[in-house]
Design a protein around this motif. Structure first.
Motif, PDB file in Angstrom:
ATOM      1  N   GLY A 311       0.828  -1.197   0.000  1.00 50.39           N
ATOM      2  CA  GLY A 311       0.000   0.000   0.000  1.00 50.39           C
ATOM      3  C   GLY A 311       0.860   1.243   0.000  1.00 50.39           C
ATOM      4  O   GLY A 311       1.994   1.237   0.492  1.00 50.39           O
ATOM      5  N   HIS A 312       0.327   2.351  -0.513  1.00 45.13           N
ATOM      6  CA  HIS A 312       1.142   3.547  -0.680  1.00 45.13           C
ATOM      7  C   HIS A 312       1.723   4.064   0.636  1.00 45.13           C
ATOM      8  O   HIS A 312       2.835   4.605   0.661  1.00 45.13           O
ATOM      9  N   PHE A 339      -3.091  -1.537  -6.069  1.00 42.24           N
ATOM     10  CA  PHE A 339      -3.739  -2.838  -5.965  1.00 42.24           C
ATOM     11  C   PHE A 339      -4.908  -2.928  -6.935  1.00 42.24           C
ATOM     12  O   PHE A 339      -5.428  -1.922  -7.415  1.00 42.24           O
ATOM     13  N   THR A 340      -5.331  -4.148  -7.205  1.00 47.23           N
ATOM     14  CA  THR A 340      -6.522  -4.398  -8.023  1.00 47.23           C
ATOM     15  C   THR A 340      -7.707  -4.536  -7.072  1.00 47.23           C
ATOM     16  O   THR A 340      -7.845  -5.542  -6.390  1.00 47.23           O
ATOM     17  N   LEU A 341      -8.532  -3.499  -6.996  1.00 43.56           N
ATOM     18  CA  LEU A 341      -9.594  -3.426  -6.006  1.00 43.56           C
ATOM     19  C   LEU A 341     -10.962  -3.291  -6.666  1.00 43.56           C
ATOM     20  O   LEU A 341     -11.088  -2.785  -7.788  1.00 43.56           O
ATOM     21  N   LYS A 346     -12.991  -6.748 -12.316  1.00 45.55           N
ATOM     22  CA  LYS A 346     -13.902  -7.151 -13.388  1.00 45.55           C
ATOM     23  C   LYS A 346     -13.542  -6.523 -14.729  1.00 45.55           C
ATOM     24  O   LYS A 346     -14.169  -6.821 -15.734  1.00 45.55           O
ATOM     25  N   ARG A 347     -12.575  -5.621 -14.735  1.00 49.88           N
ATOM     26  CA  ARG A 347     -12.258  -4.902 -15.951  1.00 49.88           C
ATOM     27  C   ARG A 347     -10.800  -5.132 -16.325  1.00 49.88           C
ATOM     28  O   ARG A 347      -9.991  -5.515 -15.501  1.00 49.88           O
ATOM     29  N   ARG A 348     -10.488  -4.872 -17.576  1.00 54.30           N
ATOM     30  CA  ARG A 348      -9.106  -4.975 -18.031  1.00 54.30           C
ATOM     31  C   ARG A 348      -8.365  -3.709 -17.631  1.00 54.30           C
ATOM     32  O   ARG A 348      -8.796  -2.602 -17.925  1.00 54.30           O
ATOM     33  N   THR A 349      -7.248  -3.878 -16.937  1.00 52.32           N
ATOM     34  CA  THR A 349      -6.377  -2.743 -16.626  1.00 52.32           C
ATOM     35  C   THR A 349      -4.934  -3.157 -16.888  1.00 52.32           C
ATOM     36  O   THR A 349      -4.595  -4.334 -16.837  1.00 52.32           O
ATOM     37  N   ASN A 350      -4.084  -2.207 -17.183  1.00 52.41           N
ATOM     38  CA  ASN A 350      -2.666  -2.505 -17.358  1.00 52.41           C
ATOM     39  C   ASN A 350      -2.062  -2.907 -16.019  1.00 52.41           C
ATOM     40  O   ASN A 350      -2.433  -2.352 -14.978  1.00 52.41           O
ATOM     41  N   LEU A 355      -7.621   1.403 -11.669  1.00 47.09           N
ATOM     42  CA  LEU A 355      -8.339   2.655 -11.412  1.00 47.09           C
ATOM     43  C   LEU A 355      -8.528   2.861  -9.916  1.00 47.09           C
ATOM     44  O   LEU A 355      -8.035   3.819  -9.329  1.00 47.09           O
ATOM     45  N   TYR A 356      -9.232   1.939  -9.265  1.00 46.87           N
ATOM     46  CA  TYR A 356      -9.594   2.146  -7.867  1.00 46.87           C
ATOM     47  C   TYR A 356      -8.388   2.008  -6.936  1.00 46.87           C
ATOM     48  O   TYR A 356      -8.286   2.720  -5.936  1.00 46.87           O
ATOM     49  N   GLY A 357      -7.468   1.111  -7.268  1.00 46.20           N
ATOM     50  CA  GLY A 357      -6.281   0.968  -6.439  1.00 46.20           C
ATOM     51  C   GLY A 357      -5.434   2.225  -6.430  1.00 46.20           C
ATOM     52  O   GLY A 357      -4.977   2.684  -5.382  1.00 46.20           O
ATOM     53  N   ARG A 358      -5.239   2.814  -7.610  1.00 45.29           N
ATOM     54  CA  ARG A 358      -4.461   4.060  -7.665  1.00 45.29           C
ATOM     55  C   ARG A 358      -5.244   5.231  -7.075  1.00 45.29           C
ATOM     56  O   ARG A 358      -4.663   6.130  -6.465  1.00 45.29           O
ATOM     57  N   MET A 359      -6.568   5.218  -7.264  1.00 38.19           N
ATOM     58  CA  MET A 359      -7.362   6.298  -6.689  1.00 38.19           C
ATOM     59  C   MET A 359      -7.287   6.253  -5.160  1.00 38.19           C
ATOM     60  O   MET A 359      -7.218   7.301  -4.503  1.00 38.19           O
TER      61      MET A 359
END
Length: 376
Positions: A311-312, A339-341, A346-350, A355-359
């Motif tokens: 975690g950050h 993290f993948t949260l 459910k979505r493709r991310t690099n 999205l949510y992990g970085r947010m």
């Protein structure tokens, strides 16, 4: 200090509307479709600015440094002229911070991308995986001389526990290219591109970096552009390739090669923090006036040159101590990896760029920044 977000352009699974909703005040992006070594035209830069839909383009990450420059090949002078043209064209479009790296062949390197952790998945590199790849998959000539005897024995034991799927995953992650990587390879093509570095010592590679800086920093100064070099990731040699931007001493030497404000640093807390002898708060204090861009992420170090991203605000890097001496500077930072949260699952991310992990990381970092600012 203000928050930004890395966006890979129209093909990024995360839309620009979603990026704007995170609260980021600027974008970190690049023209990934332009071949390495070619000039970024002003129309192409203008098109990317339109695609940002009003979000300021804070940092270019990256204008890649061609292997011809890194190896000081015969085409280096023309490639350097193209790099200068990129700087001038970006400056003409109001973009004044450029991130780059000087890692040979490979960009950031990981052997596993979905190592389970509490609350999500994370990106990780394991030393034994890397040694196993080097010794038994890549089969680099002389590789055994680069590892101490105890690590060789452990790598052999580790290799014998790996399944076919494990070996394929490690090979794929090492060679196929991660977000931000410049190329992908087969084992055979990788052997060919790595081969020239058998003749390039660490000191010669440093000289090649010096030549690059001596050529481009004066142009950056003229154009009001800050260049920021990203440290090696991981900060040690990988499959025999030299790494020269890994320690406090490396950074100090690099800044002294061309002593100008435009010759600056991207302080990546995750990359530098993976190395046990790096003191990140000391680096932030020592180089504060030359740090023009920040990557905030955290790591937990393990044995045998291994680490896992965490975690950050949770890990071996004291993020508050790193942030404190840089608070008053108008430096763009971005939450790096996440993290993948939640719906990310459910979505493709690099890999590393959820999205949510970085947010979540951005919210944590902004909370830390706000709290430190209130008591400073």
């Amino acid at each position: 200090m203000y928050p930004t977000w890395r966006w890979y352009g129209p093909n990024d699974p995360i839309t620009i509307d979603e990026v704007k909703a995170t609260g980021a005040q600027g974008a970190v992006t690049a023209l990934h479709h332009v071949k390495n070594g070619e000039v970024w035209s002003r129309p192409a830069i203008q098109q990317r600015k339109k695609e940002l839909d009003g979000l300021p383009w804070s940092v270019v990450e990256s204008v890649p440094v061609h292997e011809g420059i890194k190896q000081n090949m015969t085409e280096a002078p023309s490639l350097l002229e193209n790099y200068k043209a990129c700087i001038r064209n970006l400056a003409a479009e109001g973009i004044n911070t450029i991130c780059y790296n000087f890692m040979p062949v490979l960009d950031w390197t990981r052997t596993r991308l979905t190592v389970p952790v509490t609350g999500g998945t994370t990106v990780a590199l394991y030393g034994l995986d890397l040694a196993a790849f080097d010794l038994f998959i890549f089969k680099r000539e002389g590789a055994e001389k680069d590892y101490p005897a105890d690590l060789l024995a452990r790598a052999q034991e580790h290799w014998e526990t790996l399944t076919k799927a494990d070996k394929e995953e490690i090979t794929d992650n090492m060679l196929k290219g991660l977000p931000g990587a410049e190329e992908s390879f087969t084992l055979e093509s990788f052997r060919k591109v790595v081969a020239p570095y058998r003749q390039i010592s660490r000191s010669v590679f440093k000289d090649n970096l010096r030549r690059f800086l001596e050529a481009v920093v004066p142009v950056a100064e003229e154009e009001g552009v800050n260049l920021t070099i990203h440290p090696d990731d991981p900060p040690w040699p990988v499959v025999g390739l030299p790494r020269i931007v890994s320690t406090h001493a490396d950074l100090a030497e690099l800044l002294g090669m061309v002593d100008a404000t435009a010759n600056g640093l991207c302080l990546c807390t995750g990359s530098l923090g993976a190395r046990g002898d790096n003191d990140l708060p000391a680096m932030a204090k020592a180089f504060a006036d030359r740090i023009h861009f920040l990557h905030f992420r955290n790591v937990t170090k393990g044995p045998h040159a291994s680490f896992a991203e965490s975690g950050h605000l949770i890990g071996d890097v004291d993020m508050a101590a790193v942030m404190r001496p840089l608070l008053e500077r108008n430096i763009p930072y971005r939450p790096d990896h996440g993290f993948t949260l939640l719906d990310d699952r459910k979505r493709r991310t690099n890999p590393g760029y959820s999205l949510y992990g970085r947010m979540k990381g951005l919210a944590e970092l902004e909370g830390l920044r706000t709290g430190l600012s209130a008591v400073s």
